[in-house]
Write a protein that holds these residues in place. Structure first.
Motif, PDB file in Angstrom:
ATOM      1  N   ASP A  88     -63.930  -3.423 -33.503  1.00  0.00           N
ATOM      2  CA  ASP A  88     -62.580  -2.298 -33.233  1.00  0.00           C
ATOM      3  C   ASP A  88     -62.286  -1.892 -33.230  1.00  0.00           C
ATOM      4  OD1 ASP A  88     -61.660  -5.076 -34.603  1.00  0.00           O
ATOM      5  OD2 ASP A  88     -62.614  -4.065 -37.027  1.00  0.00           O
ATOM      6  N   VAL A  89     -61.184  -0.565 -32.596  1.00  0.00           N
ATOM      7  CA  VAL A  89     -61.152   0.489 -32.553  1.00  0.00           C
ATOM      8  C   VAL A  89     -60.432   1.103 -33.844  1.00  0.00           C
ATOM      9  CG1 VAL A  89     -58.804   1.993 -31.512  1.00  0.00           C
ATOM     10  CG2 VAL A  89     -59.455  -0.269 -30.562  1.00  0.00           C
ATOM     11  N   ASP A  90     -59.994   0.641 -34.569  1.00  0.00           N
ATOM     12  CA  ASP A  90     -60.176   1.688 -36.304  1.00  0.00           C
ATOM     13  C   ASP A  90     -59.851   2.524 -36.269  1.00  0.00           C
ATOM     14  OD1 ASP A  90     -60.310   1.192 -38.695  1.00  0.00           O
ATOM     15  OD2 ASP A  90     -62.106   0.439 -38.869  1.00  0.00           O
ATOM     16  N   ALA A 112     -65.569  -5.854 -26.306  1.00  0.00           N
ATOM     17  CA  ALA A 112     -64.713  -6.891 -26.542  1.00  0.00           C
ATOM     18  C   ALA A 112     -63.525  -6.265 -27.914  1.00  0.00           C
ATOM     19  CB  ALA A 112     -64.258  -8.177 -26.574  1.00  0.00           C
ATOM     20  N   LEU A 113     -62.779  -5.645 -28.134  1.00  0.00           N
ATOM     21  CA  LEU A 113     -62.216  -3.910 -28.530  1.00  0.00           C
ATOM     22  C   LEU A 113     -60.899  -5.027 -29.489  1.00  0.00           C
ATOM     23  CD1 LEU A 113     -62.449  -1.157 -27.223  1.00  0.00           C
ATOM     24  CD2 LEU A 113     -63.300  -1.818 -29.737  1.00  0.00           C
ATOM     25  N   SER A 114     -60.396  -5.302 -30.591  1.00  0.00           N
ATOM     26  CA  SER A 114     -59.280  -5.423 -31.137  1.00  0.00           C
ATOM     27  C   SER A 114     -58.554  -4.081 -31.752  1.00  0.00           C
ATOM     28  CB  SER A 114     -59.442  -6.125 -32.235  1.00  0.00           C
ATOM     29  OG  SER A 114     -60.234  -7.510 -31.465  1.00  0.00           O
ATOM     30  N   ASN A 115     -56.826  -4.030 -31.298  1.00  0.00           N
ATOM     31  CA  ASN A 115     -57.026  -2.512 -31.511  1.00  0.00           C
ATOM     32  C   ASN A 115     -55.617  -2.940 -32.756  1.00  0.00           C
ATOM     33  OD1 ASN A 115     -55.890  -0.098 -31.914  1.00  0.00           O
ATOM     34  ND2 ASN A 115     -54.800  -0.163 -29.289  1.00  0.00           N
ATOM     35  N   PRO A 116     -55.966  -2.857 -34.476  1.00  0.00           N
ATOM     36  CA  PRO A 116     -57.085  -1.940 -34.454  1.00  0.00           C
ATOM     37  C   PRO A 116     -57.929  -2.907 -35.012  1.00  0.00           C
ATOM     38  CG  PRO A 116     -55.035  -1.640 -35.812  1.00  0.00           C
ATOM     39  CD  PRO A 116     -54.431  -2.955 -34.951  1.00  0.00           C
ATOM     40  N   CYS A 117     -57.706  -3.885 -35.492  1.00  0.00           N
ATOM     41  CA  CYS A 117     -59.321  -4.618 -35.915  1.00  0.00           C
ATOM     42  C   CYS A 117     -58.934  -6.212 -35.675  1.00  0.00           C
ATOM     43  CB  CYS A 117     -58.858  -4.289 -37.718  1.00  0.00           C
ATOM     44  SG  CYS A 117     -57.258  -4.943 -38.274  1.00  0.00           S
ATOM     45  N   PHE A 118     -60.012  -7.097 -35.885  1.00  0.00           N
ATOM     46  CA  PHE A 118     -60.413  -8.673 -35.781  1.00  0.00           C
ATOM     47  C   PHE A 118     -58.959  -9.168 -36.286  1.00  0.00           C
ATOM     48  CE2 PHE A 118     -62.331 -12.236 -36.461  1.00  0.00           C
ATOM     49  CZ  PHE A 118     -62.803 -12.147 -34.641  1.00  0.00           C
ATOM     50  N   GLU A 119     -58.356  -8.755 -37.712  1.00  0.00           N
ATOM     51  CA  GLU A 119     -57.315  -9.213 -38.480  1.00  0.00           C
ATOM     52  C   GLU A 119     -56.484  -9.779 -36.837  1.00  0.00           C
ATOM     53  OE1 GLU A 119     -59.890  -8.346 -40.774  1.00  0.00           O
ATOM     54  OE2 GLU A 119     -59.177  -7.496 -39.771  1.00  0.00           O
ATOM     55  N   VAL A 120     -55.931  -8.605 -36.210  1.00  0.00           N
ATOM     56  CA  VAL A 120     -55.187  -8.786 -35.058  1.00  0.00           C
ATOM     57  C   VAL A 120     -55.228  -9.986 -34.389  1.00  0.00           C
ATOM     58  CG1 VAL A 120     -53.861  -7.565 -32.885  1.00  0.00           C
ATOM     59  CG2 VAL A 120     -54.372  -6.548 -34.373  1.00  0.00           C
ATOM     60  N   TRP A 121     -56.954 -10.225 -33.779  1.00  0.00           N
ATOM     61  CA  TRP A 121     -56.203 -11.157 -33.012  1.00  0.00           C
ATOM     62  C   TRP A 121     -56.139 -12.475 -33.580  1.00  0.00           C
ATOM     63  CZ3 TRP A 121     -57.772 -13.951 -29.094  1.00  0.00           C
ATOM     64  CH2 TRP A 121     -58.734 -15.627 -29.148  1.00  0.00           C
ATOM     65  N   LEU A 122     -57.056 -12.167 -35.014  1.00  0.00           N
ATOM     66  CA  LEU A 122     -56.596 -13.699 -36.022  1.00  0.00           C
ATOM     67  C   LEU A 122     -54.840 -14.204 -36.114  1.00  0.00           C
ATOM     68  CD1 LEU A 122     -59.126 -13.429 -38.463  1.00  0.00           C
ATOM     69  CD2 LEU A 122     -59.581 -14.892 -36.670  1.00  0.00           C
ATOM     70  N   LEU A 123     -54.123 -12.832 -36.151  1.00  0.00           N
ATOM     71  CA  LEU A 123     -53.239 -13.146 -36.503  1.00  0.00           C
ATOM     72  C   LEU A 123     -52.620 -13.742 -35.307  1.00  0.00           C
ATOM     73  CD1 LEU A 123     -51.877 -10.229 -38.347  1.00  0.00           C
ATOM     74  CD2 LEU A 123     -50.907 -12.499 -39.143  1.00  0.00           C
ATOM     75  N   ILE A 179     -60.446   0.102 -23.743  1.00  0.00           N
ATOM     76  CA  ILE A 179     -58.731  -0.039 -25.080  1.00  0.00           C
ATOM     77  C   ILE A 179     -58.075  -1.006 -24.976  1.00  0.00           C
ATOM     78  CG2 ILE A 179     -58.354   1.411 -26.696  1.00  0.00           C
ATOM     79  CD1 ILE A 179     -60.360   3.700 -25.789  1.00  0.00           C
ATOM     80  N   PRO A 180     -57.853  -1.872 -25.501  1.00  0.00           N
ATOM     81  CA  PRO A 180     -56.178  -2.626 -25.373  1.00  0.00           C
ATOM     82  C   PRO A 180     -55.283  -1.780 -26.083  1.00  0.00           C
ATOM     83  CG  PRO A 180     -58.265  -3.831 -27.143  1.00  0.00           C
ATOM     84  CD  PRO A 180     -58.979  -2.361 -25.996  1.00  0.00           C
ATOM     85  N   GLY A 181     -54.320  -2.414 -26.000  1.00  0.00           N
ATOM     86  CA  GLY A 181     -52.412  -1.605 -26.538  1.00  0.00           C
ATOM     87  C   GLY A 181     -53.883  -2.352 -27.519  1.00  0.00           C
ATOM     88  N   THR A 182     -52.386  -1.420 -28.985  1.00  0.00           N
ATOM     89  CA  THR A 182     -51.872  -1.920 -29.727  1.00  0.00           C
ATOM     90  C   THR A 182     -51.325  -3.110 -30.633  1.00  0.00           C
ATOM     91  OG1 THR A 182     -51.857   0.856 -30.144  1.00  0.00           O
ATOM     92  CG2 THR A 182     -50.821  -1.025 -32.260  1.00  0.00           C
ATOM     93  N   LYS A 183     -52.093  -4.166 -31.676  1.00  0.00           N
ATOM     94  CA  LYS A 183     -51.413  -4.719 -31.612  1.00  0.00           C
ATOM     95  C   LYS A 183     -52.273  -5.778 -30.431  1.00  0.00           C
ATOM     96  CE  LYS A 183     -47.716  -2.785 -33.893  1.00  0.00           C
ATOM     97  NZ  LYS A 183     -46.789  -3.600 -34.801  1.00  0.00           N
ATOM     98  N   THR A 184     -52.656  -5.556 -30.366  1.00  0.00           N
ATOM     99  CA  THR A 184     -53.653  -7.012 -29.372  1.00  0.00           C
ATOM    100  C   THR A 184     -55.109  -6.665 -29.468  1.00  0.00           C
ATOM    101  OG1 THR A 184     -53.783  -8.422 -26.914  1.00  0.00           O
ATOM    102  CG2 THR A 184     -53.604  -5.509 -26.686  1.00  0.00           C
TER     103      THR A 184
END
Length: 198
Positions: A88-90, A112-123, A179-184
């Motif tokens: 996560d970027v977190d 593979a980063l999630s920005n800001p967190c893994f829950e973004v990927w899940l959503l 680093i991916p964009g925010t909310k992705t």
């Protein structure tokens, strides 16, 4: 387009590809990737997550878990197997993430980063979230618990992985930046590679 996949149990083929995934979270990521890989006999998944007795989620610890695994099991890693860091970027400093991205490039590992967190990927499995009011990890975790009736279940989510991949691809701005964009999330890159083995 939604891809609904049935799952068949069975022993992995002799030439099954190994996916080693080192991640920050001790539970959600592990359950998700193990479930995603469960339906293919051509795929073996090994998730390296922190154990519940110690919180070792900082980037250094994620990398250390992976390096220790490779030192012990390196002889069993074959051509065609894949090694990924899923993080996560977190709250981590940008320079830490760039250092890890450089390490991954050097070692030929996926990052593979999630920005800001893994829950973004899940959503992103169930909705577009660019208009979401959430901006923090806590906010996305709360949103996930509110929009998923019955709570998060990897069994439900892996059937929607193609939707998440499509949403992430449409949000992708610059693959040259680690680093991916925010909310992705870039977790879609791992999922795409895994789905090739179904």
């Amino acid at each position: 387009m939604r891809k609904n996949r049935g799952y068949k149990r069975g022993e992995p083929f002799r030439d099954a590809r190994l996916f080693v995934i080192a991640c920050e979270g001790e539970k959600r990521e592990k359950e998700y990737f193990e479930r995603l890989g469960h339906g293919s006999q051509r795929l073996k998944v090994k998730v390296l997550s922190p154990d519940s007795t110690r919180s070792l989620s900082a980037p250094k610890w994620v990398v250390d878990r992976l390096v220790n695994f490779i030192e012990k099991e390196g002889a069993n890693i074959k051509w065609g197997d894949q090694i990924w860091l899923v993080m996560d970027v977190d709250r981590w400093k940008e320079n830490q993430l760039f250092e890890i991205a450089e390490l991954c490039l050097r070692e030929r590992w996926g990052f593979a980063l999630s920005n800001p967190c893994f829950e973004v990927w899940l959503l992103l499995h169930i909705k577009d979230i660019q208009d979401s009011d959430s901006s923090s990890c806590q906010g996305f975790k709360k949103e996930l618990s509110q929009v998923v009736k019955g709570g998060y279940s990897p069994d439900k989510f892996v059937t929607l992985v193609s939707d998440a991949i499509s949403r992430c691809q449409s949000l992708e701005m610059d693959l040259n930046s680690p680093i991916p964009g925010t909310k992705t999330s870039r977790v879609y890159l791992v999922a795409e590679e895994m789905l090739k083995l179904f």
